[in-house]
Design a protein around this motif. Structure first.
Motif, PDB file in Angstrom:
ATOM      1  N   UNK A 166       0.812  -1.221   0.000  1.00  0.00           N
ATOM      2  CA  UNK A 166       0.000   0.000   0.000  1.00  0.00           C
ATOM      3  C   UNK A 166       0.842   1.267   0.000  1.00  0.00           C
ATOM      4  N   UNK A 167       2.143   1.104   0.155  1.00  0.00           N
ATOM      5  CA  UNK A 167       3.095   2.205  -0.020  1.00  0.00           C
ATOM      6  C   UNK A 167       2.738   3.442   0.800  1.00  0.00           C
ATOM      7  N   UNK A 168       2.498   3.223   2.085  1.00  0.00           N
ATOM      8  CA  UNK A 168       2.177   4.343   2.967  1.00  0.00           C
ATOM      9  C   UNK A 168       3.357   5.301   3.120  1.00  0.00           C
ATOM     10  N   UNK A 169       4.564   4.785   2.907  1.00  0.00           N
ATOM     11  CA  UNK A 169       5.732   5.651   2.980  1.00  0.00           C
ATOM     12  C   UNK A 169       5.643   6.786   1.972  1.00  0.00           C
ATOM     13  N   UNK A 170       5.011   6.526   0.825  1.00  0.00           N
ATOM     14  CA  UNK A 170       4.858   7.557  -0.192  1.00  0.00           C
ATOM     15  C   UNK A 170       4.003   8.709   0.326  1.00  0.00           C
ATOM     16  N   UNK A 171       2.936   8.379   1.070  1.00  0.00           N
ATOM     17  CA  UNK A 171       2.102   9.421   1.664  1.00  0.00           C
ATOM     18  C   UNK A 171       2.933  10.263   2.632  1.00  0.00           C
ATOM     19  N   UNK A 172       3.671   9.568   3.504  1.00  0.00           N
ATOM     20  CA  UNK A 172       4.431  10.278   4.522  1.00  0.00           C
ATOM     21  C   UNK A 172       5.507  11.172   3.905  1.00  0.00           C
ATOM     22  N   UNK A 173       6.176  10.675   2.886  1.00  0.00           N
ATOM     23  CA  UNK A 173       7.215  11.491   2.239  1.00  0.00           C
ATOM     24  C   UNK A 173       6.599  12.713   1.564  1.00  0.00           C
ATOM     25  N   UNK A 174       5.417  12.547   0.986  1.00  0.00           N
ATOM     26  CA  UNK A 174       4.753  13.682   0.370  1.00  0.00           C
ATOM     27  C   UNK A 174       4.400  14.757   1.383  1.00  0.00           C
ATOM     28  N   UNK A 175       3.801  14.355   2.508  1.00  0.00           N
ATOM     29  CA  UNK A 175       3.432  15.325   3.544  1.00  0.00           C
ATOM     30  C   UNK A 175       4.677  15.950   4.169  1.00  0.00           C
ATOM     31  N   UNK A 176       5.739  15.160   4.317  1.00  0.00           N
ATOM     32  CA  UNK A 176       6.960  15.682   4.951  1.00  0.00           C
ATOM     33  C   UNK A 176       7.612  16.789   4.129  1.00  0.00           C
ATOM     34  N   UNK A 177       7.308  16.861   2.840  1.00  0.00           N
ATOM     35  CA  UNK A 177       7.855  17.924   1.991  1.00  0.00           C
ATOM     36  C   UNK A 177       7.165  19.258   2.240  1.00  0.00           C
ATOM     37  N   UNK A 178       6.000  19.207   2.903  1.00  0.00           N
ATOM     38  CA  UNK A 178       5.275  20.430   3.221  1.00  0.00           C
ATOM     39  C   UNK A 178       5.757  20.990   4.552  1.00  0.00           C
ATOM     40  N   UNK A 179       5.332  22.204   4.879  1.00  0.00           N
ATOM     41  CA  UNK A 179       5.764  22.775   6.156  1.00  0.00           C
ATOM     42  C   UNK A 179       4.839  22.305   7.272  1.00  0.00           C
ATOM     43  N   UNK A 180       5.035  22.837   8.464  1.00  0.00           N
ATOM     44  CA  UNK A 180       4.304  22.354   9.631  1.00  0.00           C
ATOM     45  C   UNK A 180       2.855  22.821   9.668  1.00  0.00           C
ATOM     46  N   UNK A 181       2.431  23.566   8.641  1.00  0.00           N
ATOM     47  CA  UNK A 181       1.008  23.912   8.534  1.00  0.00           C
ATOM     48  C   UNK A 181       0.179  22.720   8.060  1.00  0.00           C
ATOM     49  N   UNK A 182       0.865  21.651   7.650  1.00  0.00           N
ATOM     50  CA  UNK A 182       0.199  20.426   7.210  1.00  0.00           C
ATOM     51  C   UNK A 182       0.734  19.269   8.034  1.00  0.00           C
ATOM     52  N   UNK A 183      -0.168  18.557   8.719  1.00  0.00           N
ATOM     53  CA  UNK A 183       0.250  17.470   9.604  1.00  0.00           C
ATOM     54  C   UNK A 183      -0.505  16.191   9.262  1.00  0.00           C
TER      55      UNK A 183
END
Length: 253
Positions: free
Chosen positions: A149-166
């Motif tokens: 399900x490649x959840x790591x892809x979701x996490x890496x995508x969100x991690x590229x954003x700033x702390x306004x997105x959690x």
């Protein structure tokens, strides 16, 4: 079991696969009127030992294409499941599945028409409206820690954003190793967290504290492309916005 698969001794394969012996032992001591079977594998045991009982078979996925990206699986398991679908499925009194496309595939392949019963959550009244400052957008994903399900892809995508997105993930430890990898990666970010799973009774209320549910299942095989997961309906009952992967069934809803 492997030799039985390679030689296409399908009836023997069905008896040797895990759970066959336990199924015979437990059902042999039980009085019942209707036997509800999940998926194709138990049908060999059911046909051999309980042929006179009416059977309702629930088909959550199109099993003959379950792991079609694996060459080993296509060689060993796919022939058995195709045989079971052709020879044994028509013997069932009723069959059900979770989505229209999977039902159509069973009809095209084996001539049966499973009734569609979605994995829909029970109705929940809206929870108390949470206060929103609009300073932070809170994403959530609930499900199982499964590598495909490649959840790591979701996490890496969100991690590229700033702390306004959690992002918070509530994960069942289906794959302990993968759960550990995801947890370790979350510690390297400023906006991702991995949590223990929440009980089904408390899940929707927990989800309601977030803004957006990520319903992400990579379309890497037939079943994942046509999945209609319960997490979609959980998000609907939690009144969340939904960010979904390109599943045909999800898109239709």
């Amino acid at each position: 079991t492997v030799f039985a698969m390679l030689l296409h001794l399908h009836a023997l394969t069905g008896l040797l696969l895990p759970g066959g012996y336990q199924l015979r032992r437990k059902l042999g001591k039980t009085e019942f009127d209707v036997l509800v079977v999940r998926d194709l594998q138990p049908l060999v045991v059911v046909k051999k030992y309980f042929a006179k009982k009416p059977v309702w078979v629930d088909l959550p996925e199109f099993t003959p294409r379950q792991n079609e990206s694996s060459k080993l699986w296509r060689i060993l398991f796919a022939p058995f499941y195709r045989w079971a679908g052709k020879r044994l499925l028509p013997l069932a009194k009723k069959s059900t599945t979770v989505g229209n496309n999977i039902s159509l595939e069973f009809h095209r392949s084996f001539g049966i028409e499973p009734i569609v019963i979605r994995n829909a959550a029970n109705y929940h009244k809206p929870f108390k409206q949470k206060e929103s400052s609009y300073d932070v957008v809170r994403f959530v994903h609930s499900g199982a820690a499964i590598r495909s399900r490649n959840l790591m892809q979701i996490m890496k995508g969100i991690s590229l954003l700033d702390e306004d997105f959690q992002l918070d993930l509530y994960l069942v430890k289906t794959d302990q190793s993968y759960f550990g990898e995801l947890s370790d990666f979350a510690l390297t970010t400023n906006n991702c967290r991995v949590h223990e799973p929440v009980s089904q009774n408390n899940l929707i209320e927990t989800l309601s504290e977030y803004d957006v549910s990520i319903v992400f299942i990579p379309p890497s095989n037939f079943n994942q492309t046509n999945s209609l997961p319960n997490k979609l309906f959980d998000a609907i009952q939690a009144r969340l916005a939904i960010l979904a992967s390109p599943s045909n069934e999800i898109a239709a809803i």
